[in-house]
Design a protein around this motif. Structure first.
Motif, PDB file in Angstrom:
ATOM      1  N   GLU A 183     -15.046  41.417   6.201  1.00  0.00           N
ATOM      2  CA  GLU A 183     -14.464  42.145   5.070  1.00  0.00           C
ATOM      3  C   GLU A 183     -15.461  42.215   3.932  1.00  0.00           C
ATOM      4  O   GLU A 183     -16.175  41.251   3.665  1.00  0.00           O
ATOM      5  N   SER A 198     -12.236  46.153   5.168  1.00  0.00           N
ATOM      6  CA  SER A 198     -12.382  45.400   6.410  1.00  0.00           C
ATOM      7  C   SER A 198     -13.411  46.030   7.340  1.00  0.00           C
ATOM      8  O   SER A 198     -13.636  47.240   7.330  1.00  0.00           O
ATOM      9  N   ARG A 256      -4.063  37.708   2.524  1.00  0.00           N
ATOM     10  CA  ARG A 256      -4.450  39.016   3.064  1.00  0.00           C
ATOM     11  C   ARG A 256      -3.462  39.414   4.146  1.00  0.00           C
ATOM     12  O   ARG A 256      -3.039  38.605   4.957  1.00  0.00           O
TER      13      ARG A 256
END
Length: 297
Positions: free
Chosen positions: A56, A62, A231
């Motif tokens: 990321e 990402s 996340r």
């Protein structure tokens, strides 16, 4: 120890610097691979005990190739994380060190590096053509190999040093808080120089296709048990349009059992949960005996 660790090469790239930070020599032997799939496959086959790949970036998001390969092609554990500060540099052949910026005709770098500096390039090198190569190290090598051309490379200072380039400008990324997360995969290990800043668990959750509100209930289970999610990201299952896997990262604090309880609740609702790993997280500036240097993806 001198155990083998694979990384996304070649030498002089941002991932090379991250690999050296996570698996410092002479404790480990770092070996470059040509691609992210090559690294993950080599670790999965047991050819290397450890591997390092980017996952990321704070600006570009990402690294989908890493995520998809972890899900669909290999069965490796995430065993560590490094958050690495990024400084991008404009590097030129010494013959052109005194040339004004607008005198350069071509910018050479990896697509990610160019994307991180797009506004700067539009402002200061608007007429320069952009050429993409496979890595920032290859960009530096390419510029070094053509001293007759007014070309500039974008990349880490280490790549410039490797190929004898001069730094024309430093810190050209568009956003100052630019970081890349790198993950270590493979066997469990202990960093020989540093203590982790914290612990994290990564999960892959697949929802039942006929369960309305399933994602809401998944997130509610973690929230009710006090698990902080750092996340969450969806990726297609590649089986049917509109079906997704969800990558979830959770802080692992003193109440580690809370994650286990949350996972149990999620599974009881018909979701499939794959544990990708529980692992230490390192901050580069806290690794003993090292200092932040120019880096990136």
């Amino acid at each position: 120890m001198n155990e083998p660790a694979a990384y996304l090469g070649p030498r002089g790239t941002f991932t090379h610097e991250a690999a050296q930070a996570l698996f410092p020599e002479p404790h480990f032997q770092n070996t470059p691979c040509d691609s992210i799939p090559d690294v993950l496959t080599a670790v999965d086959r047991g050819e290397f005990n450890f591997g390092v790949v980017p996952v990321e970036n704070a600006i570009e998001g990402s690294v989908n190739l890493t995520l998809d390969w972890l899900v669909h092609h290999v069965d490796v554990r995430i065993t560590g994380e490094l958050v690495y500060p990024i400084t991008q540099n404009l590097m030129v052949h010494p013959n052109h060190a005194g040339r004004p910026l607008r005198g350069f005709t071509r910018v050479v770098s990896h697509p990610q590096a160019v994307a991180q500096c797009r506004s700067h390039l539009r402002k200061h090198l608007p007429e320069a053509r952009v050429s993409y190569v496979d890595s920032t190290a290859e960009a530096a090598r390419h510029v070094a190999a053509h001293p007759e051309e007014a070309w500039v490379a974008i990349g880490p200072r280490s790549a410039g040093a490797l190929y004898g380039l001069s730094i024309l400008e430093s810190g050209i990324q568009d956003y100052p808080n630019n970081f890349t997360r790198f993950i270590a995969v493979g066997n469990a290990w202990d960093h020989p120089l540093a203590d982790p800043a914290g612990m994290k668990s990564s999960l892959l959750v697949t929802l039942p296709s006929d369960f309305p509100g399933a994602l809401h209930q998944v997130l509610a289970s973690f929230a009710r048990l006090g698990v902080n999610l750092t996340r969450i990201e969806s990726r297609p299952t590649k089986k049917k349009l509109g079906t997704y896997h969800f990558f979830i990262d959770a802080e692992q604090g003193a109440e580690e059992s809370a994650i286990d309880k949350a996972v149990g609740e999620v599974e009881s609702r018909g979701c499939h949960v794959r544990r990708l790993g529980s692992y230490p997280c390192y901050s580069f500036d806290k690794i003993n005996g090292m200092r932040p240097v120019d880096n990136g993806l």
